[in-house]
Design an enzyme around this catalytic site. Sequence first.
Site, PDB file in Angstrom:
ATOM      1  N   GLY A  10       0.566  -0.845   0.466  1.00  0.00           N
ATOM      2  CA  GLY A  10       0.174  -0.070   0.233  1.00  0.00           C
ATOM      3  C   GLY A  10       0.823   0.968   0.077  1.00  0.00           C
ATOM      4  O   GLY A  10       2.206   1.118  -0.534  1.00  0.00           O
ATOM      5  N   THR A 119       3.502  -2.479  11.269  1.00  0.00           N
ATOM      6  CA  THR A 119       2.038  -2.333  11.186  1.00  0.00           C
ATOM      7  C   THR A 119       1.508  -2.115  12.445  1.00  0.00           C
ATOM      8  O   THR A 119       2.287  -2.793  13.695  1.00  0.00           O
ATOM      9  CB  THR A 119       1.197  -3.296  10.515  1.00  0.00           C
ATOM     10  OG1 THR A 119       1.920  -4.082   9.784  1.00  0.00           O
ATOM     11  CG2 THR A 119       0.077  -3.435  11.179  1.00  0.00           C
ATOM     12  N   HIS A 175       4.903   3.137  20.824  1.00  0.00           N
ATOM     13  CA  HIS A 175       4.503   4.563  19.823  1.00  0.00           C
ATOM     14  C   HIS A 175       3.425   4.326  19.741  1.00  0.00           C
ATOM     15  O   HIS A 175       2.564   3.811  18.959  1.00  0.00           O
ATOM     16  CB  HIS A 175       5.230   3.589  18.426  1.00  0.00           C
ATOM     17  CG  HIS A 175       4.661   4.346  16.990  1.00  0.00           C
ATOM     18  ND1 HIS A 175       5.220   5.280  16.620  1.00  0.00           N
ATOM     19  CD2 HIS A 175       3.914   3.856  15.664  1.00  0.00           C
ATOM     20  CE1 HIS A 175       4.961   6.262  15.422  1.00  0.00           C
ATOM     21  NE2 HIS A 175       4.083   5.154  14.662  1.00  0.00           N
TER      22      HIS A 175
END
Length: 301
Positions: A10, A119, A175
């Site tokens: 993507g 991811t 994160h």
Amino acid sequence: MSSVAIIGTGRVGSTVAYSLLYSKHVDELVLIDIYKNLAEGEKLDIGHAAASLETDVRLSSSDKVEDAEGCELIIVTAGYPRKPDMTRMDLLEKNLHIMKELGRKIKEFKYKPVVIVVTNPIDVLAFYLQRKLGFPWGKVIGFGSSLDTARLRFILSQKLGKPVSSIQALVIGEHGEHMVPLFSRVTVEGNKVKLENVHEIREELIGSAARVISLKRGTWFGPAACIKDLVEKIITDSGEVVPVSVNPKGRYGAEGLSIGVPCRVSTEGVTEVVELDLAPLEETWFKEATRYLEEMVKKIR
């Protein structure tokens, strides 16, 4: 020279692939996506760019994870993207299913590559994949804190009116909503600086990705540049210290989870967690991040 597979082509994955054309250390890119035509299209487009750049890189595409076998490094960007009204942790349930399937297939590889997890939520999924694969410690790395560090340097550059190249900073922790900027270690032109309004700066840092997503529906240039930098540090056996997410194995008082900490990297992945002295506020933030990730890890046991 190294071969790199990117699983998920993507916006982030394809931009990473394009960025790696500028690396002098990658001679093969394997682009993999569940949508075969997308992977093939990105391969062709990136191939045209490589020709223009006079870059000799072997390119292939596939819809099979098994075709990543033999690569020294795998970058996992596959997953549902974050939307404007979502936190990274909102993606856990959906993206965990993807990670389970990837883990099942990569586990069968004879050669155990270094795996960089991009991811979201990065910390929890990096810990899950490390455990699922059973690879040696340090082989599975979450990349998020490197990007958080770049974002903090940009924010400080804007606030201080200084070139970003003159600013050194470091972000550790989760994160996400519990990232830990180490304000006590910020330097400008090699000199320590005392920053005002650190709580406000931290909130701006935490919200920086959401702001980009609200404006352009996603972030990909920043992540891709940071991933390229991390890939080069790994495949050149640099021994440099970078903030990435691993199980600290007791350092910083954290264990049984992955969290962003300063780590020395090599072709084997992470070889050492580097312990730094934290200021009291930073230590408090890090403990909060650890407690939060401990709760999130319980959801994947």
